[in-house]
Design a protein around this motif. Structure first.
Motif, PDB file in Angstrom:
ATOM      1  N   GLY A  62       0.800  -1.220   0.000  1.00 44.48           N
ATOM      2  CA  GLY A  62       0.000   0.000   0.000  1.00 44.48           C
ATOM      3  C   GLY A  62       0.836   1.274   0.000  1.00 44.48           C
ATOM      4  O   GLY A  62       0.304   2.372   0.028  1.00 44.48           O
ATOM      5  N   SER A  63       2.144   1.124  -0.067  1.00 42.86           N
ATOM      6  CA  SER A  63       3.054   2.269   0.036  1.00 42.86           C
ATOM      7  C   SER A  63       3.336   2.897  -1.329  1.00 42.86           C
ATOM      8  O   SER A  63       3.858   2.228  -2.230  1.00 42.86           O
ATOM      9  CB  SER A  63       4.369   1.818   0.672  1.00 42.86           C
ATOM     10  OG  SER A  63       5.349   2.820   0.546  1.00 42.86           O
ATOM     11  N   ARG A  64       3.033   4.188  -1.450  1.00 41.55           N
ATOM     12  CA  ARG A  64       3.371   4.914  -2.679  1.00 41.55           C
ATOM     13  C   ARG A  64       4.889   4.988  -2.846  1.00 41.55           C
ATOM     14  O   ARG A  64       5.413   4.866  -3.948  1.00 41.55           O
ATOM     15  CB  ARG A  64       2.782   6.321  -2.641  1.00 41.55           C
ATOM     16  CG  ARG A  64       1.279   6.359  -2.709  1.00 41.55           C
ATOM     17  CD  ARG A  64       0.738   7.779  -2.532  1.00 41.55           C
ATOM     18  NE  ARG A  64       1.106   8.668  -3.613  1.00 41.55           N
ATOM     19  CZ  ARG A  64       0.394   8.856  -4.716  1.00 41.55           C
ATOM     20  NH1 ARG A  64      -0.743   8.224  -4.864  1.00 41.55           N
ATOM     21  NH2 ARG A  64       0.807   9.685  -5.650  1.00 41.55           N
ATOM     22  N   ALA A  65       5.598   5.186  -1.741  1.00 38.19           N
ATOM     23  CA  ALA A  65       7.059   5.302  -1.792  1.00 38.19           C
ATOM     24  C   ALA A  65       7.694   4.001  -2.299  1.00 38.19           C
ATOM     25  O   ALA A  65       8.602   4.033  -3.142  1.00 38.19           O
ATOM     26  CB  ALA A  65       7.618   5.669  -0.424  1.00 38.19           C
ATOM     27  N   LEU A  66       7.226   2.859  -1.797  1.00 44.13           N
ATOM     28  CA  LEU A  66       7.771   1.579  -2.266  1.00 44.13           C
ATOM     29  C   LEU A  66       7.433   1.337  -3.728  1.00 44.13           C
ATOM     30  O   LEU A  66       8.250   0.789  -4.482  1.00 44.13           O
ATOM     31  CB  LEU A  66       7.246   0.427  -1.408  1.00 44.13           C
ATOM     32  CG  LEU A  66       7.897   0.242  -0.055  1.00 44.13           C
ATOM     33  CD1 LEU A  66       7.245  -0.903   0.705  1.00 44.13           C
ATOM     34  CD2 LEU A  66       9.392   0.002  -0.191  1.00 44.13           C
ATOM     35  N   LEU A  67       6.245   1.734  -4.134  1.00 45.38           N
ATOM     36  CA  LEU A  67       5.827   1.570  -5.525  1.00 45.38           C
ATOM     37  C   LEU A  67       6.733   2.391  -6.448  1.00 45.38           C
ATOM     38  O   LEU A  67       7.239   1.888  -7.460  1.00 45.38           O
ATOM     39  CB  LEU A  67       4.368   1.988  -5.689  1.00 45.38           C
ATOM     40  CG  LEU A  67       3.758   1.811  -7.067  1.00 45.38           C
ATOM     41  CD1 LEU A  67       3.753   0.347  -7.466  1.00 45.38           C
ATOM     42  CD2 LEU A  67       2.338   2.349  -7.069  1.00 45.38           C
ATOM     43  N   ILE A  68       6.961   3.637  -6.092  1.00 43.81           N
ATOM     44  CA  ILE A  68       7.841   4.497  -6.893  1.00 43.81           C
ATOM     45  C   ILE A  68       9.276   3.961  -6.858  1.00 43.81           C
ATOM     46  O   ILE A  68       9.970   3.933  -7.878  1.00 43.81           O
ATOM     47  CB  ILE A  68       7.762   5.956  -6.410  1.00 43.81           C
ATOM     48  CG1 ILE A  68       6.362   6.510  -6.715  1.00 43.81           C
ATOM     49  CG2 ILE A  68       8.849   6.806  -7.042  1.00 43.81           C
ATOM     50  CD1 ILE A  68       6.043   7.825  -6.042  1.00 43.81           C
ATOM     51  N   GLY A  69       9.714   3.495  -5.695  1.00 44.47           N
ATOM     52  CA  GLY A  69      11.045   2.897  -5.579  1.00 44.47           C
ATOM     53  C   GLY A  69      11.198   1.671  -6.466  1.00 44.47           C
ATOM     54  O   GLY A  69      12.248   1.467  -7.087  1.00 44.47           O
ATOM     55  N   SER A  70      10.167   0.875  -6.548  1.00 45.72           N
ATOM     56  CA  SER A  70      10.188  -0.310  -7.405  1.00 45.72           C
ATOM     57  C   SER A  70      10.340   0.087  -8.869  1.00 45.72           C
ATOM     58  O   SER A  70      11.112  -0.520  -9.611  1.00 45.72           O
ATOM     59  CB  SER A  70       8.901  -1.107  -7.201  1.00 45.72           C
ATOM     60  OG  SER A  70       8.805  -2.153  -8.132  1.00 45.72           O
ATOM     61  N   LEU A  71       9.608   1.105  -9.285  1.00 45.29           N
ATOM     62  CA  LEU A  71       9.708   1.586 -10.658  1.00 45.29           C
ATOM     63  C   LEU A  71      11.127   2.058 -10.958  1.00 45.29           C
ATOM     64  O   LEU A  71      11.731   1.664 -11.968  1.00 45.29           O
ATOM     65  CB  LEU A  71       8.714   2.716 -10.905  1.00 45.29           C
ATOM     66  CG  LEU A  71       8.860   3.448 -12.237  1.00 45.29           C
ATOM     67  CD1 LEU A  71       8.671   2.499 -13.407  1.00 45.29           C
ATOM     68  CD2 LEU A  71       7.894   4.605 -12.304  1.00 45.29           C
ATOM     69  N   VAL A  72      11.684   2.874 -10.075  1.00 47.12           N
ATOM     70  CA  VAL A  72      13.043   3.391 -10.267  1.00 47.12           C
ATOM     71  C   VAL A  72      14.049   2.241 -10.307  1.00 47.12           C
ATOM     72  O   VAL A  72      14.945   2.199 -11.154  1.00 47.12           O
ATOM     73  CB  VAL A  72      13.393   4.416  -9.163  1.00 47.12           C
ATOM     74  CG1 VAL A  72      14.868   4.787  -9.190  1.00 47.12           C
ATOM     75  CG2 VAL A  72      12.512   5.644  -9.308  1.00 47.12           C
ATOM     76  N   PHE A  73      13.880   1.283  -9.408  1.00 49.32           N
ATOM     77  CA  PHE A  73      14.776   0.120  -9.345  1.00 49.32           C
ATOM     78  C   PHE A  73      14.773  -0.636 -10.676  1.00 49.32           C
ATOM     79  O   PHE A  73      15.827  -0.957 -11.222  1.00 49.32           O
ATOM     80  CB  PHE A  73      14.347  -0.803  -8.196  1.00 49.32           C
ATOM     81  CG  PHE A  73      15.088  -2.098  -8.146  1.00 49.32           C
ATOM     82  CD1 PHE A  73      16.355  -2.161  -7.579  1.00 49.32           C
ATOM     83  CD2 PHE A  73      14.534  -3.260  -8.657  1.00 49.32           C
ATOM     84  CE1 PHE A  73      17.052  -3.360  -7.524  1.00 49.32           C
ATOM     85  CE2 PHE A  73      15.217  -4.461  -8.605  1.00 49.32           C
ATOM     86  CZ  PHE A  73      16.483  -4.507  -8.040  1.00 49.32           C
ATOM     87  N   HIS A  74      13.574  -0.946 -11.189  1.00 54.47           N
ATOM     88  CA  HIS A  74      13.489  -1.727 -12.425  1.00 54.47           C
ATOM     89  C   HIS A  74      14.015  -0.954 -13.635  1.00 54.47           C
ATOM     90  O   HIS A  74      14.680  -1.527 -14.496  1.00 54.47           O
ATOM     91  CB  HIS A  74      12.056  -2.213 -12.655  1.00 54.47           C
ATOM     92  CG  HIS A  74      11.692  -3.324 -11.742  1.00 54.47           C
ATOM     93  ND1 HIS A  74      10.994  -3.123 -10.585  1.00 54.47           N
ATOM     94  CD2 HIS A  74      11.976  -4.649 -11.793  1.00 54.47           C
ATOM     95  CE1 HIS A  74      10.847  -4.284  -9.965  1.00 54.47           C
ATOM     96  NE2 HIS A  74      11.438  -5.216 -10.672  1.00 54.47           N
ATOM     97  N   LEU A  75      13.725   0.336 -13.689  1.00 54.82           N
ATOM     98  CA  LEU A  75      14.280   1.149 -14.776  1.00 54.82           C
ATOM     99  C   LEU A  75      15.809   1.187 -14.692  1.00 54.82           C
ATOM    100  O   LEU A  75      16.509   1.027 -15.698  1.00 54.82           O
ATOM    101  CB  LEU A  75      13.719   2.570 -14.725  1.00 54.82           C
ATOM    102  CG  LEU A  75      12.303   2.754 -15.242  1.00 54.82           C
ATOM    103  CD1 LEU A  75      11.780   4.134 -14.865  1.00 54.82           C
ATOM    104  CD2 LEU A  75      12.236   2.539 -16.746  1.00 54.82           C
ATOM    105  N   ALA A  76      16.334   1.374 -13.480  1.00 58.60           N
ATOM    106  CA  ALA A  76      17.782   1.469 -13.289  1.00 58.60           C
ATOM    107  C   ALA A  76      18.483   0.142 -13.578  1.00 58.60           C
ATOM    108  O   ALA A  76      19.574   0.118 -14.147  1.00 58.60           O
ATOM    109  CB  ALA A  76      18.095   1.922 -11.864  1.00 58.60           C
TER     110      ALA A  76
END
Length: 147
Positions: A62-76
């Motif tokens: 339910g965390s927006r921060a973890l969701l955004i972190g996941s996106l950044v992680f996969h892109l990186a």
């Protein structure tokens, strides 16, 4: 344990059902279905966007921060290395990872063996899924969900 009726209001029905099974003291086992089981989760990209968009935020607690972190992680990890000089070896590792997963799970058709070449594009194709995951409420299969 009540089957689907007990979890039909949950966003991650399968996860909730597994927690109920474990909560009753029963053992939970996972197995590769291989050729014994076939599933079509979604029919087309639009359903993928809606279905995974519905699940993605809950999958991240339910965390927006973890969701955004996941996106950044996969892109990186999977996309960026192809655009930064000297980092291509990381991109190759991402392709090998996907190839090994396919081999381990018995996916050995020509298409399965070529599929890892799409790995650098996957995070880009998932951008709309992440955006849907950040929304506050939506409908899925006649049910309303709120975050």
């Amino acid at each position: 344990i009540g089957g689907h009726a007990r979890v039909c209001g949950e966003v991650l029905e399968d996860v909730k059902l597994a927690r109920i099974v474990k909560g009753t003291g029963l053992q939970l086992r996972l197995a590769l279905g291989g050729a014994a089981v076939g599933v079509r989760m979604y029919r087309g990209y639009a359903e993928v966007l809606e279905g995974f968009g519905k699940n993605l935020r809950s999958f991240h607690g339910g965390s927006r921060a973890l969701l955004i972190g996941s996106l950044v992680f996969h892109l990186a990890l999977y996309t960026l290395p192809w655009f930064v000089k000297g980092w291509q070896f990381l991109g190759v590792l991402g392709l090998l990872e996907r190839l090994l997963v396919n081999l381990k799970t018995g996916r050995t058709t020509r298409e399965d063996l070529l599929e890892p070449l799409t790995v650098p594009l996957a995070p880009l194709a998932a951008l709309p899924v992440y955006l849907r995951g950040l929304r506050g409420k939506y409908r899925w299969k006649g049910r309303e969900y709120k975050r």
